[in-house]
Design an enzyme around this catalytic site. Structure first.
Site, mmCIF file in Angstrom:
data_model
loop_
_atom_site.group_PDB
_atom_site.id
_atom_site.type_symbol
_atom_site.label_atom_id
_atom_site.label_comp_id
_atom_site.label_asym_id
_atom_site.label_seq_id
_atom_site.Cartn_x
_atom_site.Cartn_y
_atom_site.Cartn_z
ATOM 1 N N ASP A 1 29.480 45.616 31.926
ATOM 2 C CA ASP A 1 29.960 45.541 33.303
ATOM 3 C C ASP A 1 29.434 46.703 34.139
ATOM 4 O OD1 ASP A 1 31.330 44.489 35.422
ATOM 5 O OD2 ASP A 1 33.293 45.233 34.805
ATOM 6 N N HIS B 1 20.784 44.491 37.500
ATOM 7 C CA HIS B 1 20.615 43.670 36.300
ATOM 8 C C HIS B 1 19.270 43.947 35.631
ATOM 9 C CE1 HIS B 1 24.320 41.576 37.087
ATOM 10 N NE2 HIS B 1 23.937 41.390 38.337
ATOM 11 N N LEU C 1 19.654 43.309 12.165
ATOM 12 C CA LEU C 1 20.718 43.060 13.126
ATOM 13 C C LEU C 1 20.718 41.612 13.598
ATOM 14 C CD1 LEU C 1 22.864 44.223 15.212
ATOM 15 C CD2 LEU C 1 20.894 44.509 16.752
#
Length: 254
Positions: free
Chosen positions: A27, A44, A136
């Site tokens: 956020d 962004h 991962l």
């Protein structure tokens, strides 16, 4: 994989104190940009670099699962330019980004509805191409909503009951979990939200039922892998009980 710019190394966390799955609500991208007099969509773009930092940090510390909230089902209410930037940046990173050649298994969680066909193709392509990687597991939530996920799972379970595959009178949590879009996704151990907000915003409600919550004030683009390590360190200090009575501390012998 590039090292941290300041030469910081990952802390050593005992295996029994390491989370298996960290989920992040990234956020503050838009507010980061506005603070600098930039259009919201520029935040962004900057946020993508922070995603890479988290992946590098996860690989360095040995985290097995990292899930990031990239675009929710509610984000369609945002401006067209902001939406286009988020989805376009995601498309470019899937096609050309540095994660393509790393030991990262990439997965996508969300609905294909409304998303550009090219983006859906790239998401599914990377899922298939990286499916055998053993490092991962990075799950990117795009056009994702937690209640929507539960609703779709309930529909799949109802269909299974109609076809006689499950007995509706004997249903348990395991039956529900098997019908989730990613039934092998482990529960979230640590849910981290940046941007000085303290809510979970319809993110992974099934998986995060027992997650430790961790909130930080900084906007997402200002975070790097050291912030992930700090979140994991904080997690390692907490006592996880899952409803059980805590083990009493014993006094050392004199």
């Amino acid at each position: 994989m590039p090292s941290h710019p300041d030469g910081i190394r990952a802390p050593q966390i005992a295996a029994d104190q390491m989370p298996s799955h960290v989920a992040v609500i990234m956020d503050g991208n838009g507010r980061w940009a506005e603070q600098r007099g930039l259009p919201r969509h520029e935040g962004h773009r900057a946020g993508i670099a922070a995603v890479y930092e988290m992946v590098y940090g996860a690989l360095e510390i040995g985290l097995r699962h990292l899930t990031v909230y990239m675009f929710s089902t509610e984000n369609w209410k945002r401006g067209t330019e902001e939406i286009t930037t988020i989805l376009g940046a995601t498309q470019r990173e899937l096609d050309e980004g540095p994660l393509r050649d790393m030991n990262v298994r990439q997965r996508w969680s969300g609905r294909p509805d409304k998303l550009p066909e090219d983006l859906v193709h790239s998401l599914r392509r990377e899922e298939h191409r990286t499916r055998t990687r053993t490092g991962l597991t990075l799950t990117t939530c795009i056009n994702y909503g937690g209640r929507d996920e539960i609703t779709r799972t309930a529909a799949a379970l109802a269909q299974a009951a109609r076809e006689g595959e499950v007995d509706p009178h004997l249903l348990g949590e395991d039956d529900f979990a098997r019908h989730l879009p990613h039934p092998d996704m482990p529960d979230v151990d640590l849910l981290w939200r940046t941007g000085n907000e303290q809510r979970t915003s319809n993110f992974l409600p099934w998986h995060a039922a027992y997650a430790e919550l961790y909130f930080t004030p900084g906007y997402w683009p200002d975070n790097d892998r050291s912030d992930l390590w700090q979140a994991i360190t904080e997690y390692s200090r907490r006592q996880r009980r899952h409803g059980a009575v805590p083990t009493p501390l014993t006094s050392p012998e004199n």
